[in-house]
Design a protein around this motif. Sequence first.
Motif, PDB file in Angstrom:
ATOM      1  N   PHE A   3       0.810  -1.198   0.000  1.00 47.75           N
ATOM      2  CA  PHE A   3       0.000   0.000   0.000  1.00 47.75           C
ATOM      3  C   PHE A   3       0.855   1.265   0.000  1.00 47.75           C
ATOM      4  O   PHE A   3       0.354   2.354  -0.156  1.00 47.75           O
ATOM      5  CB  PHE A   3      -0.956   0.025   1.205  1.00 47.75           C
ATOM      6  N   ALA A   4       2.163   1.147   0.209  1.00 44.46           N
ATOM      7  CA  ALA A   4       3.044   2.313   0.191  1.00 44.46           C
ATOM      8  C   ALA A   4       3.273   2.804  -1.230  1.00 44.46           C
ATOM      9  O   ALA A   4       3.700   3.931  -1.439  1.00 44.46           O
ATOM     10  CB  ALA A   4       4.372   1.974   0.850  1.00 44.46           C
ATOM     11  N   LYS A   5       2.993   1.998  -2.230  1.00 43.59           N
ATOM     12  CA  LYS A   5       3.196   2.368  -3.630  1.00 43.59           C
ATOM     13  C   LYS A   5       1.847   2.575  -4.303  1.00 43.59           C
ATOM     14  O   LYS A   5       0.874   1.906  -3.984  1.00 43.59           O
ATOM     15  CB  LYS A   5       3.965   1.269  -4.362  1.00 43.59           C
ATOM     16  N   PHE A   6       1.785   3.520  -5.232  1.00 41.69           N
ATOM     17  CA  PHE A   6       0.559   3.770  -5.992  1.00 41.69           C
ATOM     18  C   PHE A   6       0.688   3.078  -7.331  1.00 41.69           C
ATOM     19  O   PHE A   6       1.742   3.162  -7.951  1.00 41.69           O
ATOM     20  CB  PHE A   6       0.356   5.266  -6.187  1.00 41.69           C
ATOM     21  N   PRO A   7      -0.308   2.434  -7.902  1.00 41.35           N
ATOM     22  CA  PRO A   7      -1.590   2.125  -7.271  1.00 41.35           C
ATOM     23  C   PRO A   7      -1.460   0.917  -6.349  1.00 41.35           C
ATOM     24  O   PRO A   7      -0.563   0.093  -6.522  1.00 41.35           O
ATOM     25  CB  PRO A   7      -2.504   1.814  -8.449  1.00 41.35           C
ATOM     26  N   ALA A   8      -2.342   0.828  -5.416  1.00 45.81           N
ATOM     27  CA  ALA A   8      -2.352  -0.294  -4.489  1.00 45.81           C
ATOM     28  C   ALA A   8      -3.776  -0.814  -4.362  1.00 45.81           C
ATOM     29  O   ALA A   8      -4.735  -0.070  -4.545  1.00 45.81           O
ATOM     30  CB  ALA A   8      -1.829   0.129  -3.123  1.00 45.81           C
ATOM     31  N   GLY A   9      -3.909  -2.072  -4.046  1.00 52.33           N
ATOM     32  CA  GLY A   9      -5.244  -2.638  -3.894  1.00 52.33           C
ATOM     33  C   GLY A   9      -5.199  -3.992  -3.210  1.00 52.33           C
ATOM     34  O   GLY A   9      -4.156  -4.614  -3.089  1.00 52.33           O
ATOM     35  N   VAL A  53      -7.178   5.452  -5.209  1.00 53.02           N
ATOM     36  CA  VAL A  53      -7.665   6.209  -6.363  1.00 53.02           C
ATOM     37  C   VAL A  53      -6.632   7.225  -6.842  1.00 53.02           C
ATOM     38  O   VAL A  53      -6.566   7.543  -8.018  1.00 53.02           O
ATOM     39  CB  VAL A  53      -8.994   6.922  -6.014  1.00 53.02           C
ATOM     40  N   ASN A  54      -5.788   7.746  -5.941  1.00 46.70           N
ATOM     41  CA  ASN A  54      -4.794   8.729  -6.346  1.00 46.70           C
ATOM     42  C   ASN A  54      -3.504   8.574  -5.552  1.00 46.70           C
ATOM     43  O   ASN A  54      -3.429   7.775  -4.628  1.00 46.70           O
ATOM     44  CB  ASN A  54      -5.355  10.148  -6.210  1.00 46.70           C
ATOM     45  N   ASP A  55      -2.485   9.340  -5.917  1.00 47.02           N
ATOM     46  CA  ASP A  55      -1.173   9.251  -5.277  1.00 47.02           C
ATOM     47  C   ASP A  55      -1.217   9.539  -3.782  1.00 47.02           C
ATOM     48  O   ASP A  55      -0.398   9.037  -3.025  1.00 47.02           O
ATOM     49  CB  ASP A  55      -0.188  10.229  -5.911  1.00 47.02           C
ATOM     50  N   GLU A  56      -2.113  10.391  -3.359  1.00 41.81           N
ATOM     51  CA  GLU A  56      -2.157  10.802  -1.961  1.00 41.81           C
ATOM     52  C   GLU A  56      -2.708   9.708  -1.052  1.00 41.81           C
ATOM     53  O   GLU A  56      -2.578   9.790   0.159  1.00 41.81           O
ATOM     54  CB  GLU A  56      -3.015  12.059  -1.813  1.00 41.81           C
ATOM     55  N   ARG A  57      -3.333   8.683  -1.626  1.00 42.24           N
ATOM     56  CA  ARG A  57      -3.943   7.573  -0.885  1.00 42.24           C
ATOM     57  C   ARG A  57      -4.957   8.057   0.152  1.00 42.24           C
ATOM     58  O   ARG A  57      -5.128   7.463   1.203  1.00 42.24           O
ATOM     59  CB  ARG A  57      -2.867   6.706  -0.239  1.00 42.24           C
ATOM     60  N   ARG A  58      -5.594   9.185  -0.144  1.00 42.64           N
ATOM     61  CA  ARG A  58      -6.639   9.685   0.745  1.00 42.64           C
ATOM     62  C   ARG A  58      -8.000   9.160   0.314  1.00 42.64           C
ATOM     63  O   ARG A  58      -8.950   9.201   1.083  1.00 42.64           O
ATOM     64  CB  ARG A  58      -6.640  11.213   0.734  1.00 42.64           C
ATOM     65  N   TRP A  59      -8.095   8.702  -0.943  1.00 40.97           N
ATOM     66  CA  TRP A  59      -9.355   8.191  -1.467  1.00 40.97           C
ATOM     67  C   TRP A  59      -9.166   6.761  -1.912  1.00 40.97           C
ATOM     68  O   TRP A  59      -8.155   6.407  -2.500  1.00 40.97           O
ATOM     69  CB  TRP A  59      -9.834   9.039  -2.644  1.00 40.97           C
ATOM     70  N   PHE A  60     -10.189   5.948  -1.636  1.00 40.58           N
ATOM     71  CA  PHE A  60     -10.169   4.547  -2.041  1.00 40.58           C
ATOM     72  C   PHE A  60     -11.475   4.243  -2.770  1.00 40.58           C
ATOM     73  O   PHE A  60     -12.481   4.896  -2.551  1.00 40.58           O
ATOM     74  CB  PHE A  60     -10.073   3.624  -0.813  1.00 40.58           C
ATOM     75  N   ARG A  61     -11.444   3.245  -3.619  1.00 38.00           N
ATOM     76  CA  ARG A  61     -12.656   2.779  -4.305  1.00 38.00           C
ATOM     77  C   ARG A  61     -12.912   1.355  -3.810  1.00 38.00           C
ATOM     78  O   ARG A  61     -12.025   0.506  -3.861  1.00 38.00           O
ATOM     79  CB  ARG A  61     -12.462   2.789  -5.808  1.00 38.00           C
ATOM     80  N   MET A  62     -14.131   1.115  -3.347  1.00 41.14           N
ATOM     81  CA  MET A  62     -14.505  -0.211  -2.871  1.00 41.14           C
ATOM     82  C   MET A  62     -15.597  -0.768  -3.760  1.00 41.14           C
ATOM     83  O   MET A  62     -16.596  -0.095  -4.005  1.00 41.14           O
ATOM     84  CB  MET A  62     -15.001  -0.135  -1.432  1.00 41.14           C
ATOM     85  N   VAL A  63     -15.406  -1.982  -4.250  1.00 38.03           N
ATOM     86  CA  VAL A  63     -16.371  -2.636  -5.123  1.00 38.03           C
ATOM     87  C   VAL A  63     -16.774  -3.950  -4.467  1.00 38.03           C
ATOM     88  O   VAL A  63     -15.925  -4.758  -4.101  1.00 38.03           O
ATOM     89  CB  VAL A  63     -15.770  -2.903  -6.521  1.00 38.03           C
ATOM     90  N   CYS A  64     -18.077  -4.154  -4.291  1.00 35.52           N
ATOM     91  CA  CYS A  64     -18.604  -5.402  -3.729  1.00 35.52           C
ATOM     92  C   CYS A  64     -19.573  -6.009  -4.742  1.00 35.52           C
ATOM     93  O   CYS A  64     -20.461  -5.332  -5.225  1.00 35.52           O
ATOM     94  CB  CYS A  64     -19.350  -5.129  -2.421  1.00 35.52           C
TER      95      CYS A  64
END
Length: 49
Positions: free
Chosen positions: A4-10, A37-48
């Motif tokens: 998770f320290a590298k972008f993109p991460a999931g 979602v972005n380099d700052e890792r402040r936003w995440f996308r969750m898909v269920c």
Amino acid sequence: MKGFAKFPAGVGMDIVELDATGYPRFGDRASIVLRTVNDERRWFRMVCE
């Protein structure tokens, strides 16, 4: 966690029902995926599904 320290991460997880012999049964399955979602890792996308 180091990933998770590298972008993109999931991360993803699939949930399936097993039969009496321990093999996956055909049919319903649950899938959950979380990705940055972005380099700052402040936003995440969750898909269920």
